[in-house]
Design a protein around this motif. Structure first.
Motif, short mmCIF file in Angstrom:
data_model
loop_
_atom_site.label_atom_id
_atom_site.label_comp_id
_atom_site.label_asym_id
_atom_site.label_seq_id
_atom_site.Cartn_x
_atom_site.Cartn_y
_atom_site.Cartn_z
N PHE A 211 0.64 -1.29 0.08
CA PHE A 211 0.07 0.13 0.04
C PHE A 211 0.83 1.12 -0.09
N ARG A 212 2.05 1.29 0.86
CA ARG A 212 2.75 2.52 1.01
C ARG A 212 3.59 2.54 -0.26
N ARG A 213 3.99 1.64 -0.85
CA ARG A 213 5.04 1.64 -1.99
C ARG A 213 4.03 1.92 -3.23
N GLY A 214 2.73 1.48 -3.31
CA GLY A 214 1.96 2.10 -4.22
C GLY A 214 1.51 3.60 -4.26
N LEU A 215 1.33 4.03 -3.09
CA LEU A 215 1.07 5.48 -2.86
C LEU A 215 2.40 6.46 -3.15
N ALA A 216 3.52 5.98 -2.90
CA ALA A 216 4.88 6.60 -3.66
C ALA A 216 5.03 6.61 -4.87
N GLU A 217 4.84 5.23 -5.55
CA GLU A 217 4.92 5.04 -6.95
C GLU A 217 3.83 6.14 -7.77
N ALA A 218 2.63 6.35 -7.06
CA ALA A 218 1.75 7.27 -7.94
C ALA A 218 2.17 8.60 -7.79
N GLU A 219 2.84 9.01 -6.74
CA GLU A 219 3.57 10.42 -6.62
C GLU A 219 4.43 10.35 -7.59
N ASN A 222 4.63 6.81 -11.47
CA ASN A 222 4.53 5.26 -12.12
C ASN A 222 3.13 4.89 -11.58
N LEU A 223 2.19 5.20 -12.67
CA LEU A 223 0.61 4.86 -12.34
C LEU A 223 0.56 3.50 -12.41
N ALA A 224 1.27 2.77 -13.39
CA ALA A 224 1.08 1.13 -13.71
C ALA A 224 1.52 0.57 -12.33
N SER A 225 2.71 0.88 -11.99
CA SER A 225 3.36 0.18 -10.60
C SER A 225 2.44 0.32 -9.48
N ALA A 226 1.95 1.49 -9.47
CA ALA A 226 1.02 1.97 -8.13
C ALA A 226 -0.02 1.05 -8.24
N ALA A 227 -0.66 1.07 -9.50
CA ALA A 227 -2.09 0.36 -9.55
C ALA A 227 -1.82 -1.24 -9.21
N ALA A 245 -8.69 3.72 -7.32
CA ALA A 245 -9.90 4.61 -8.30
C ALA A 245 -9.31 5.77 -8.72
N ARG A 246 -8.70 6.58 -7.87
CA ARG A 246 -8.14 7.64 -8.06
C ARG A 246 -7.11 7.52 -9.25
N ILE A 247 -6.11 6.69 -8.81
CA ILE A 247 -5.01 6.37 -9.80
C ILE A 247 -5.68 5.95 -11.26
N GLU A 248 -6.69 4.99 -11.18
CA GLU A 248 -7.36 5.00 -12.79
C GLU A 248 -7.86 5.89 -13.43
N ALA A 249 -8.66 6.84 -12.60
CA ALA A 249 -8.83 7.91 -13.04
C ALA A 249 -7.80 8.94 -13.73
N LEU A 250 -6.67 8.92 -13.04
CA LEU A 250 -5.72 9.89 -13.56
C LEU A 250 -5.19 9.01 -14.68
N ARG A 251 -4.87 7.72 -14.87
CA ARG A 251 -4.37 7.27 -16.16
C ARG A 251 -5.14 7.39 -17.24
N GLN A 252 -6.58 7.34 -17.09
CA GLN A 252 -7.32 7.61 -18.22
C GLN A 252 -7.37 9.14 -18.53
N SER A 253 -7.22 9.79 -17.65
CA SER A 253 -6.95 11.47 -17.85
C SER A 253 -5.84 12.04 -18.79
N PHE A 254 -4.80 11.05 -18.42
CA PHE A 254 -3.49 11.01 -18.93
C PHE A 254 -3.52 10.69 -20.44
#
Length: 448
Positions: A211-219, A222-227, A245-254
């Protein structure tokens, strides 16, 4: 001292006990506890035991307590401070604890101190919590097998036993996870990823680390690794589902932003890749077809060569047979020219081997016959009638054999002449007088 006014004095150091026996060495201060003004702590860290220093602290740094008791507490005051450092006592570092149990107890104390600093929710306390956690981590890493640090003077290096290793690893894992949380609070994303990855090396199923690594990767973007990390935790954690859900929305917007920004560039690149793959496939097929044609051409040439060789062998064989036939014809022609016998009256005598008896029962030698003088036609006829062979017929056979390089007893590969047939000269048959029946003769006479 502030504005030439003495604010606080802890007295002078004399080395002897005071009259009331309260203090001999001034006041005891613990650095990096958050109980003293930061400027004073930084000043003490730069000093050595027995040294004296005079500090000027500006209004920006003049915030905090002047003593560990918290009194007086200044707020943006510019002051002068004269410091005298009597003695210094540092906490034990990695490998300096007397026993593994002492090192483990020290690490647990640092963990509690870090948790207390983390609960204060200030940037300074987050940094202090990280320092506490890292101090405990270094001490525990030094007692693990293969990472033993230096020991205290006169003591052997500390190495945890098999019974102590599980406890050391559990505390070390907790320190790394808490340090990762503190780094997230400080927005140090790379450090948080590194700490969580170390935990996952020994415990791949640790959900907190994912969980904590996913949060750091998202920041870090690295959205794919975070997801990927958050999906492992989303089944049991509501916060993980919300973050996923927030990360998936970010990926779609990107993706939408990239498509609108670059337009048809990606489509052109995709079409270019497809065209390149198509050309490569065509080249590969052409190469395969060329190799197949070369193979067929080689096979055709080999067949033609084999047929030419067979034709050459047949031609040479025919030439050899023709040459042999010519030799035989020349030999026969030569023998007929030498023989004075008329074809109507004489025939080639039968070939007889040496020592073979004739009709009279006496053996005849062919060489002796070949040496005889030619006989007259009458003699030849008489000889043939009596069953013996003399004269030109025998010499003709011998001459034919000699002309082709062979004799009656030689092993010659050439074809031999057919054996001569026996012939006899007979007298002319008398005419046949057919007698007519009596009735025909009578009639014939009557007519006459």
């Amino acid at each position: 001292m502030r504005n030439s006014e003495l604010i606080l004095s802890t007295g002078t150091y004399s080395g002897d006990a005071c009259a009331d026996g309260t203090s001999k060495k001034g006041r005891e201060i613990v650095v990096d506890e958050g109980s003293l003004m930061v400027a004073l702590e930084l000043g003490f860290k730069e000093m050595e035991a027995g040294s004296r220093a005079c500090l000027r602290i500006s209004e920006e740094w003049g915030c905090g307590a002047l003593t560990a008791e918290g009194n007086p507490n200044l707020r943006g005051a510019a002051i002068w401070a004269e410091l005298l450092l009597h003695t210094v006592e540092n906490e034990p570092g990695p490998g300096e604890h007397p026993t593994v149990a002492a090192a483990l107890a020290f690490a647990c104390t640092k963990k509690q101190q870090g948790n207390a600093s983390l609960a204060l929710n200030t940037q300074a306390d987050y940094s202090r919590a990280c320092r506490r956690y890292r101090a405990g981590m270094l001490v525990l890493e030094a007692v693990l097998p293969g990472k033993a640090g230096k020991a205290a003077p006169g003591a052997a290096a500390l190495i945890a036993t098999d019974d102590q290793i599980p406890g050391v690893q559990d505390v070390l894992k907790a320190l790394r996870l808490n340090a990762a949380q503190a780094e997230l609070k400080r927005s140090h994303w790379k450090e948080a990823v590194a700490l969580c990855s170390e935990v996952l090396l020994s415990d791949p199923g640790n959900l907190k680390a994912h969980f904590r690594r996913g949060l750091a990767e998202a920041e870090l973007g690295n959205l794919a690794s975070a997801a990927s990390d958050l999906r492992l935790v989303a089944a049991t954690d509501r916060d993980a589902r919300r973050e996923l859900a927030r990360i998936e929305a970010l990926r779609q917007s990107f993706r939408a932003e990239e498509k609108s920004t670059f337009g048809g560039v990606f489509d052109k690149m995709r079409k270019s890749d497809e065209e390149r793959e198509r050309r490569e496939q065509e080249c590969q097929k052409a190469e395969e077809l060329r190799k197949e044609q070369e193979k067929k051409e080689e096979q055709r040439r080999a067949n033609e060569k084999r047929r030419a060789e067979e034709e050459e062998r047949r031609r040479k064989k025919a030439e050899e047979e023709e040459a042999k036939k010519k030799i035989l014809e020349e030999a026969v022609a030569t023998g007929e020219g030498d023989a004075p016998v008329k074809p109507a009256q004489q025939q080639p005598p039968k070939q007889v081997a040496s020592g073979v008896p004739f009709a009279d029962g006496k053996p005849v030698d062919p060489e002796a016959l070949s040496k005889q003088t030619p006989a007259t036609p009458g003699e030849t006829a008489a000889s043939l009638t009596s069953g013996t062979m003399h004269g030109p017929l025998e010499s003709l056979d011998q001459q034919l054999l000699k002309s082709v390089g062979s004799g009656p007893g030689d092993n010659s590969k050439l074809a031999m002449m057919p054996p001569p047939f026996e012939s006899k000269v007979t007298d002319k048959a008398p005419p046949v007088d057919y007698q007519l029946p009596a009735f025909l003769r009578r009639g014939k006479k009557g007519k006459a």
